[in-house]
Design an enzyme around this catalytic site. Structure first.
Site, short mmCIF file in Angstrom:
data_model
loop_
_atom_site.label_atom_id
_atom_site.label_comp_id
_atom_site.label_asym_id
_atom_site.label_seq_id
_atom_site.Cartn_x
_atom_site.Cartn_y
_atom_site.Cartn_z
N LYS A 98 42.99 43.41 2.90
CA LYS A 98 43.34 42.61 1.73
C LYS A 98 43.03 43.44 0.48
O LYS A 98 42.03 44.16 0.44
CB LYS A 98 42.49 41.34 1.76
CG LYS A 98 42.80 40.28 0.71
CD LYS A 98 41.89 39.05 0.92
CE LYS A 98 42.22 37.89 -0.01
NZ LYS A 98 41.36 36.71 0.25
N SER A 173 44.24 32.46 0.68
CA SER A 173 44.70 33.54 -0.18
C SER A 173 45.02 34.84 0.56
O SER A 173 45.76 35.67 0.05
CB SER A 173 43.64 33.83 -1.24
OG SER A 173 42.46 34.34 -0.64
N SER A 197 40.54 30.78 3.06
CA SER A 197 41.50 31.85 2.77
C SER A 197 41.79 32.81 3.93
O SER A 197 42.70 33.62 3.83
CB SER A 197 41.05 32.66 1.55
OG SER A 197 41.33 31.97 0.37
#
Lengths: 508, 495
Positions: A98, A173, A197
């Protein structure tokens, strides 16, 4: 409805581009082949890079593909394996990060304009441990800006689609980390989970996603959203793969005072047994109004499967669940309002308006650098911490947080693991909730309590809805009992074939 | 307005009617090698931004790690001031934007400091005042903004960012500017004694803010206060507080009200001016620092630190009285600074004449330190004479080798060199003349040359003795033993 079999044909398939099929391997199978010298890291890496090349224009998992770095790391990993020295479980395995993991020398943006040009001069702990283990970084994955969002629609730098159907969001997310694994663009990936997330996008994208116990993985080099809630965790196409990924990064870090100093077990060992004697708690508050019938049906089927495997189902209650979302949006935004103060245009990242003086520079930089959702949360958090409001909001939220934690302690007196749906719905379409922040916040209603209580939580595939979109089963464990999640997850995985289903866009 | 000569009288007038109520917040930089939350050097004087890393420059993704040595130093500070140490305290974030604050928050202790209570005794005009402490807490410093000339930009130096500080907050127990400065001196002395702060106000390693208010004499209620910042010397504290007392009295006497505000001391203009009002005060949005665990200080750690505590100024003063037979006042002067007390005891170890050494230290040594004063504060770290040198000099006096008068000259020649007094005395032929025969010859010649003065003396004018002593000393270039001279003169004059 039955899941689509992996052999379904697809118009966009480009078989000739990826004949090796190595991108389809689970991490444990890739590691076995690497150790047996049946394949090389470079071949695995090329398979992933070519899959990214072929599909990422449509899916958009990555903000940056680090192909050159990946090939270099793959060759080094192959040399390590050839020498037979320093071989770790992830040596030679292509993974994605990420884009909030600090990677020295590799642009790290948090999917924000304010960090669009930020190249870290230091190495984060997760990236450093992975590099030391010989893992191969194929790219930096898209996300909601500063990890604030549940759909990945809040990225300021790119759009990520759900590999199962590109009209749908991948969840957030950590949307890009989930879609990259679901689309077999990397064998595994890492994200962060502050209120769901990791688990929510794992559920939406039909892969395994784990949020470990708070403090199990170092946050040094993780760009902070909400420091008391953020936790690093893996995505994989299998439970054993997720276990290997966790093992590679878990453990105490002297640079993170909140990291836990207890030994890291071998998460991959002892999996595959039956579930005799395991008590699975089913919280009545998690089977709520608004739960999609398909989701409830798949999860109930999964619970029945666990029972069939020897587990005992027990009803438990988590009475303060209804306050979790409100509590979360005070604690998380308060911390975020402070954590995001450093993006002021002074030392790095975007800077505008400097010709008009200091105050204007701050204002302009932050106005142009942050997206709407980030601004909204900074304002919420600033308000919650303001003089005269602190007691009514932040202090109250901290008290409720204690009650939520206590709920779990009491529930775990009666069970070893808690099972529920991960999301109340499957993936939704772009734009469906992005106009209504409150609806978006409620997306995390079933995952948020785990973060407030600091507990480990995992999502794994347990079927599909009538649209063919994946459904996730959430397992929540006692503090530091990730092994229980892997044990139950592996038993379920071994007894089902949901994890073998692949989006049609993926090259077979 | 000229405050020079008129201020004294104005202040006197003000103090008849109004009682000042003053509390100090002292910031002391701890003498740790590294910073409070990262491994960078905490030393002063490095090139700008040389002592920085991702943590103290607030890069994205970094986390603080507590410096354990700083905690030990802080415990020393608590023990030296009799504070109660909290077994569990907490770190909080103090949020505000400024270019020299890289994280946009300062890690401090707000809600629950590591220690509370305590007391410091201060001597002012022969009276001992006990000043209570509210609390001491630890915090990290910010960096430094440098505004040069009229340039369109400012520069930021983050060497100081995250350097450990103690903030020592007193109760409003001080009643005059002189007391405030004396309290600050005492605090500096204590911090230097226990070796946790170098106390250099001009380098900013010790600073203070003063909360000043007035109330009518006899009143017990507190008036509205103003906070005075930017006082970087003891003199500034005294001047700023006195200015503020007069300013507030002017307002109150005219029927006005004091505005609660922060005021900045301008040493050049000799006045305080408003920086921000209560309404403009920052809302720091304090909340618990989630990146650090609560600070736990257990008894084991406290005892470990206590076992290594050096002697404190008040205890040392009492010991100087009982062990060396010094007066309270002399012991107070000698122990006011650790360097001075160390100097005294090191000299004493060489030559056990406490009275003589005390007199020399309180006279010539302090005079030298005053000559080397920085901002009218004596600097005892730069005494140009070693304790061994001074002891050697006094030994020469005590064994009769040189006179006290010669000793003053030798001292002057010895300072700034590494020579011993004995070397100088020998080289320059300054050994005292005690031979009665030789001195007698000089006297005989003198008496013979001044029959009129001899007659005056014998007629009862005993003051003439001083004339003859002076003449003998002159004749012998001061080397004659004054005792012998006196004795022989009296004998020969009465003959």
């Amino acid at each position: 409805m039955r899941p689509r079999p992996a052999t379904t044909t697809s118009s966009c398939r480009g078989l000739s581009n990826n004949v090796s099929g190595l991108h389809l391997l689970t991490i444990e199978e890739a590691a076995r082949r690497l150790a047996a010298r049946e394949t090389s890291s470079l071949e695995l890496t090329e398979a992933c890079l070519s899959e990214i090349e072929r599909t990422d224009g449509e899916i958009g998992s990555f903000l940056e593909v680090t192909a050159d770095l990946a090939r270099k790391q793959a060759k080094k990993a192959d040399a390590r394996i050839a020498a037979g020295k320093d071989i770790a479980p992830l040596t030679g395995v292509p993974i994605a990060l990420k884009d909030l993991f600090i990677t020295e020398g590799v642009r790290t943006t948090c999917a924000s304009k304010i960090l669009h040009n930020f190249v870290p001069t230091y190495q984060g702990t997760v990236a450093g441990r992975l590099a030391d283990a010989g893992a191969v970084l194929v790219g930096k994955a898209n996300m909601d800006e500063f990890a604030m969002g549940s759909s990945c629609e809040n990225s300021a730098l790119g759009r990520t689609s759900n590999p199962w159907n590109t009209a749908y969001v991948p969840g957030g997310s950590s949307g890009g980390s989930a879609s990259a694994v679901a689309a077999r663009q990397a064998l595994g990936s890492y994200g962060t989970d502050t209120g769901g997330s990791i688990r929510l996008p794992a559920s939406f994208c039909g892969v395994v996603g784990l949020k470990p116990t708070y403090g199990r993985v170092s946050r040094y080099g993780v760009i902070a959203f909400a420091s008391s809630l953020d936790q690093v965790g893996p995505f994989a196409t299998s439970i054993r793969g997720a276990a290997a990924l966790l093992g590679a990064v878990a453990g105490h870090d002297p640079r993170d005072s909140t990291s836990i100093d207890t030994p890291v077990p071998d998460y991959t060992s002892g999996l595959g047994s039956d579930l005799k004697g395991v008590r699975v708690g089913v919280p009545k508050e998690y089977f709520i109004e608004g739960l999609e019938p398909d989701v409830e049906a798949r999860v109930r089927e999964a619970l029945a499967k666990l029972e069939e495997l020897g587990a005992e189902l027990v009803q438990v209650s988590l009475p303060h669940t209804e306050y979790a979302v409100a509590t979360y949006y005070i604690v998380a935004t308060a911390e975020a309002s402070s954590n995001l103060g450093r993006y002021d245009g002074v030392r790095f990242g975007l800077r505008t308006g400097e010709e008009q003086g200091l105050a204007a520079m701050y204002g302009r930089t932050r106005d142009q650098g942050f997206g709407d959702e980030v601004k909204r949360r900074i304002m919420l958090g600033t308000y919650a911490l303001s003089a005269g409001y602190y007691d009514a909001y932040y202090l109250k939220a901290m008290k409720v947080r204690t009650l939520i934690r206590r709920d779990f302690i009491q529930a775990f007196e009666r069970c070893d693991v808690i099972a529920s749906p991960t999301g109340a719905t499957t993936a939704f379409k772009f734009g469906e909730r992005s106009g209504d922040p409150l609806a978006m916040y409620l997306t995390d209603v079933l995952t948020i309590s785990t973060n407030l209580a600091g507990l480990p939580g995992m999502s794994q595939p347990c079927g599909f809805d009538s649209e063919g979109m994946p459904v996730g089963l959430q397992l929540i464990g006692k503090p530091l009992d990730e092994q229980m999640l892997f044990k139950v997850g592996a038993a379920f995985e071994d007894a089902t074939d949901f994890h073998t289903k692949i989006p049609t866009s993926v090259a077979a | 307005m000229s405050k020079g000569e008129t201020q004294r009288t104005e202040l006197d007038y003000v103090l008849e009617k109004w009682e000042p109520v003053i509390g100090l917040e002292v910031h002391a930089q701890l003498l740790t090698e590294s910073k409070l939350f990262c491994g960078c050097s905490a030393r002063f004087g490095a090139p700008a931004n040389a002592n920085t890393c991702p943590v103290c420059t607030g890069m994205p993704g970094v986390l603080p790690v507590l410096n354990k040595r700083a905690v030990e130093y802080a415990i020393r500070g608590a023990l030296a001031t009799g504070c109660k140490i909290n077994p569990v305290s907490r770190w909080d974030r103090k949020n505000y934007f400024y270019p020299d604050l890289p994280k946009s928050y300062q890690i401090s202790q707000f809600e629950k400091p590591y220690c509370e209570g305590g007391e410091v005794s201060v001597d002012v005009d022969g009276e001992t005042r006990h000043i209570r402490l509210t609390r001491i807490h630890m915090e990290e410093d910010a960096g430094k903004s440098i505004h040069e000339g009229n340039s369109e930009y400012s520069l930021v130096d983050l060497n100081r960012s995250s350097v450990p500080l103690l903030e020592i907050v007193s109760e409003p127990d001080l009643r005059s500017a002189v007391e405030a400065a004396a309290y600050m001196r005492k605090m500096r002395s204590i911090l230097r004694y226990i070796g946790i702060c170098d106390g250099n106000m001009n380098e900013g390693s010790m600073r203070c803010d003063a909360n000043v208010s007035l109330r009518p004499r006899g009143s017990e209620t507190l008036g509205t206060r103003a906070e005075i910042k930017n006082m970087n010397s003891f003199r500034s504290i005294e001047r700023a507080v006195n200015y503020e007392i007069c300013r507030q009295a002017d307002i109150l006497d005219a029927g006005g009200k004091i505005v609660q505000e922060t005021r900045l001391w301008d040493a050049d203009l000799g006045e305080t001016r408003s920086m921000r009002s209560k309404e403009e005060a920052h809302d720091y949005r304090y909340f618990p620092e989630p990146d650090l665990l609560p600070l736990v200080i257990d008894d084991d750690l406290i005892e470990k630190v206590r076992a290594r505590m050096p002697e404190l100024p008040d205890a040392r003063r009492e010991r100087f009285v009982s062990q060396y037979g010094l007066s309270e006042a002399d012991a107070g002067v000698l122990t006011s600074a650790k360097e001075l007390a160390d100097f005294f005891e090191q000299a004493l170890a060489e030559h056990p004449n406490s009275k003589a050494i005390a007199n020399w230290v309180m006279g010539d040594i302090i005079r030298l330190a005053n000559d080397a004063a920085v901002d009218s504060e004596p600097d005892f770290s730069k005494i140009p004479c070693s304790p061994v040198q001074l002891a050697g000099l006094i030994r020469l006096i005590d064994d009769g080798t040189i006179s006290g008068k010669i000793a003053k000259d030798v001292f002057g020649k010895m300072c700034g060199t590494t020579e011993t007094a004995a070397t100088i005395v020998e080289r320059e032929g300054l050994v005292q003349e005690s031979d009665e025969g030789k001195i007698g010859e000089v006297i005989d010649t003198l008496l013979a040359a001044n029959p009129d003065k001899v007659a005056e003396y014998r007629a009862g004018k005993e003051k003439m003795l001083g004339f003859f002593v002076g003449q003998v000393m002159k004749e012998t270039q001061g080397k004659a033993n004054p005792g012998v001279v006196n004795k022989l003169l009296k004998e020969k004059l009465t003959d």
